[in-house]
Motif scaffolding. Structure first.
Motif, mmCIF file in Angstrom:
data_model
loop_
_atom_site.group_PDB
_atom_site.id
_atom_site.type_symbol
_atom_site.label_atom_id
_atom_site.label_comp_id
_atom_site.label_asym_id
_atom_site.label_seq_id
_atom_site.Cartn_x
_atom_site.Cartn_y
_atom_site.Cartn_z
ATOM 1 N N GLU A 235 -13.402 -19.772 13.263
ATOM 2 C CA GLU A 235 -13.791 -18.908 14.007
ATOM 3 C C GLU A 235 -13.892 -17.486 13.295
ATOM 4 N N ILE B 246 -14.078 -5.075 7.656
ATOM 5 C CA ILE B 246 -13.996 -5.777 8.850
ATOM 6 C C ILE B 246 -14.193 -4.462 9.856
ATOM 7 N N LEU C 144 -13.180 -13.411 13.541
ATOM 8 C CA LEU C 144 -12.392 -12.641 14.309
ATOM 9 C C LEU C 144 -13.368 -11.567 14.524
ATOM 10 N N LYS C 145 -13.893 -11.053 13.624
ATOM 11 C CA LYS C 145 -14.615 -9.698 13.563
ATOM 12 C C LYS C 145 -15.868 -9.789 12.698
ATOM 13 N N VAL D 28 -10.996 -1.467 5.264
ATOM 14 C CA VAL D 28 -11.269 -2.022 4.010
ATOM 15 C C VAL D 28 -9.946 -2.699 3.264
ATOM 16 N N PHE D 29 -10.580 -3.892 2.641
ATOM 17 C CA PHE D 29 -9.428 -4.621 1.919
ATOM 18 C C PHE D 29 -9.795 -4.925 0.531
ATOM 19 N N VAL E 169 -10.360 -17.072 11.280
ATOM 20 C CA VAL E 169 -9.045 -17.697 11.703
ATOM 21 C C VAL E 169 -8.322 -18.427 10.556
ATOM 22 N N THR E 170 -9.116 -19.147 9.790
ATOM 23 C CA THR E 170 -8.731 -20.013 8.677
ATOM 24 C C THR E 170 -9.616 -19.894 7.308
ATOM 25 N N ARG F 208 0.863 -1.327 -0.104
ATOM 26 C CA ARG F 208 -0.014 0.107 0.250
ATOM 27 C C ARG F 208 0.946 1.394 -0.223
ATOM 28 N N GLU G 23 -10.206 -12.552 5.442
ATOM 29 C CA GLU G 23 -9.805 -11.587 6.382
ATOM 30 C C GLU G 23 -10.354 -11.557 7.568
ATOM 31 N N PHE H 158 -0.534 -22.061 11.775
ATOM 32 C CA PHE H 158 -0.602 -21.718 10.360
ATOM 33 C C PHE H 158 1.015 -22.156 9.898
#
Lengths: 390, 390
Positions: free
Chosen positions: B305, B361, B307-308, B339-340, B285-286, A294, B282, A340
């Motif tokens: 799981e 997220i 995360l957000k 943002v991604f 977890v996986t 970025r 994002e 991981f």
């Protein structure tokens, strides 16, 4: 509103280059890499691969002339050619100027000193007599360091007593290379802080990582570091100041020492994503590699927020083995929740070569460390020419 | 303890293939992809690219014979050739058997029915008279569907009134293709649940995603879905049952309907990572892609799981434009925290073509949705042959 679809040139296609490329490709960038190894870890992930030596000026020029921005995965590059290309209008990030200051440990520390950033006492030395005088000034043990070219402990020599001086002097180039002496700082912990600065000067600082080295090679990174709030704040502020002082653009890693009193000193600055920042891929909102991409492509930075406590362990090639790499125990390691696996794709394993790493996220650092220890013990990477059981 | 360094073959090098490869390369796997497009999104990320049509049996055989396991990114593949290869001992995941049942919507629903899994009422139809009778049985509106080959709403026809029947019949192949009628289920929400089963039968189920379609193409996915705990549990249990019934190996996506009463019905099953599961990269977890790669390479599954809270929005090619793709507004979009941006790297943009997506997220789904709306409005992907401002 600019078209994002730029071309990125990267000098170095090792694991750091590979992980930069993974993020660059996610966002659709075109990537050209320069690396002498036909089968370097990045080789299958790039749009174009220039197979040339890192000191091949013509190849570096070709890379810069055929991409919109050039970056690098390691700092031992000819900064003069980068500076020349910059003067011709090419974009190089981090800039040749900051690279030049950083790649020489002496000029790096001079700049830190100039801005009153805490760092161990140091001085340039030119002879064995100079080294002896440094020993008298700093006391034993003290450090002798090559000003350029060192990594993973290479280029460093701990002088325990006066009798070590001649061996240290010989080992570090026998007067042919620039060297410096440094007072030994009695630290209780090594930490590192990643920071990134975008082209507009916005700086994002990552949480403090606690690093454990084995034989001078990073073995383990734990985040958050087991230090007080005040020390954490001190370290993060220091990383931010370093970014301002070096006018960095892109991801930097500031390695620091902490002593018993909670004092924090800068040990070394790396102008690039760093081994001790691999934890960010799974544990932070924005990974160090995406952040770097970025920054150098003039995009705004993302959040460095930590999502979960995390431990990273490096996976080195096993002793007594070399040749085509073989990875055993992944099934056992990945059966542990939160683990991981990153395998860099180096064709050949060699003793202590960085072949991959594991990241383990959990509800506490202690838990993550315990799982990481188990996972690391399960994993073995060896070269098939000789068994790791030898 | 098996050497992890296997070769993976993937049929399809579109965005799903690309994202599978990103995770496979992280773990050091060798990847061979089969795709007719020389510049498909995956083309720069693979070790080998077989440029051949998807129905080229020889090419599929070559892929299977030169890799350790074969998977695919879409379900419209000749299951017979895969079955033959399986009989010869090749590993194909998901298996040809489950693919075969799933790729025909009629046999898919028959199996669901057989195991008492809730799904809208349906019947096979062979003539306009059959369709008329289905209308009498189900009432209007009801659905007419191609049994094979549909996606993004293609192959579906909503019959609002008796007069629509002849047009629906013509549109869906005029008797030349297998079709079925389905009772219209008055849902208040479309949801999907990702589930993955490894070769030992362990099943991991992801959180419930709420999907919003526009013109039958997925526009937005919100996780967690805005439904009660009971409905969430019902949906997750249903996804698990589907994995057992279909004996899936790898990642599956179960699309479902929820009605006012909180009843949950299975709409469709996809034997692969899914557009509505991109949020996992994002936010979990996986990621669904790593999970799929783990499953098909006989590695243990990771934690699904969340995360957000997260929102995913698809980025489609702008209307009134086609040709070499151009991405505008990334700077504005990425300036919004959380943002991604994913750009798939398709050379040409076309109206409504899936060109990329954003994941956002935040601390709540509402916040993520608001940010995603702003980011999506900032981003424009168009083909340069005609401006998007036309």
């Amino acid at each position: 509103m600019e078209n994002i679809q730029k071309k990125i040139g990267i000098i170095g296609g090792g694991q750091l280059g590979k992980m930069m490329i993974q993020e660059a490709k996610k966002m659709g960038f075109y990537v050209m890499v320069l690396d002498p190894a036909e089968k370097c870890p990045a080789h299958t992930l790039v749009d174009e691969h220039i197979i040339a030596d890192f000191d091949d000026k013509k190849a570096i020029r070709f890379l810069a002339e055929n991409t919109d921005v050039v970056t690098y995965e390691f700092e031992h590059i000819d900064a003069d050619i980068l500076q020349k290309l910059e003067q011709e209008g090419k974009k190089i990030y981090p800039t040749a100027k900051s690279l030049k200051v950083i790649q020489n440990k002496y000029t790096q520390k001079k700049l830190l000193l100039e801005y009153n950033l805490p760092t161990p006492e140091f001085c340039a030395v030119f002879s064995q007599e100079d080294i002896k005088q440094a020993g008298e000034k700093y006391g034993f043990p003290f450090m002798l360091k090559s000003c350029t070219g060192g990594y993973d402990g290479k280029g460093n020599f701990v002088i325990e007593k006066e009798q070590d001086i001649s061996k240290a002097y010989e080992t570090l180039g026998n007067g042919k290379l620039d060297i410096m002496a440094e007072k030994f700082f009695h630290f209780i912990m090594e930490i590192s802080v990643l920071a990134c600065r975008d082209i507009n000067g916005d700086i994002q600082v990552y949480p403090v990582a606690e690093n454990i080295h084995k034989d001078s090679i990073l073995d383990e990174t734990k985040v958050p570091a087991n230090i007080s709030k005040q020390t954490t704040q001190k370290a993060m502020d220091l990383a931010k100041r370093v970014m301002e002082v070096f006018e960095g653009v892109g991801m930097f890693c500031v390695e620091m020492f902490v002593n018993k009193q909670g004092n924090v000193l800068v040990n070394e600055v790396a102008p690039r994503p760093h081994n001790s920042g691999h934890y960010t891929i799974e544990a932070c909102v924005t990974s160090q590699f995406e952040q770097h991409i970025r920054a150098i492509t003039a995009l705004p930075l993302g959040s460095p927020e930590l999502l979960k406590p995390v431990v990273m362990r490096n996976l080195l090639g096993e002793q007594n083995s070399a040749g085509k790499s073989c990875v055993l125990g992944a099934d056992e390691a990945l059966a542990i929740s939160g683990v991981f696996l990153h395998i860099y794709g180096k064709e050949e394993s060699r003793p202590k070569r960085k072949m991959g790493h594991i990241t383990v996220i959990a509800d506490s650092v202690e838990q993550a460390a315990e799982k990481a220890e188990k996972a690391k013990n399960a994993l073995k990477i060896y070269g098939e020419s000789k068994s790791f059981l030898d």
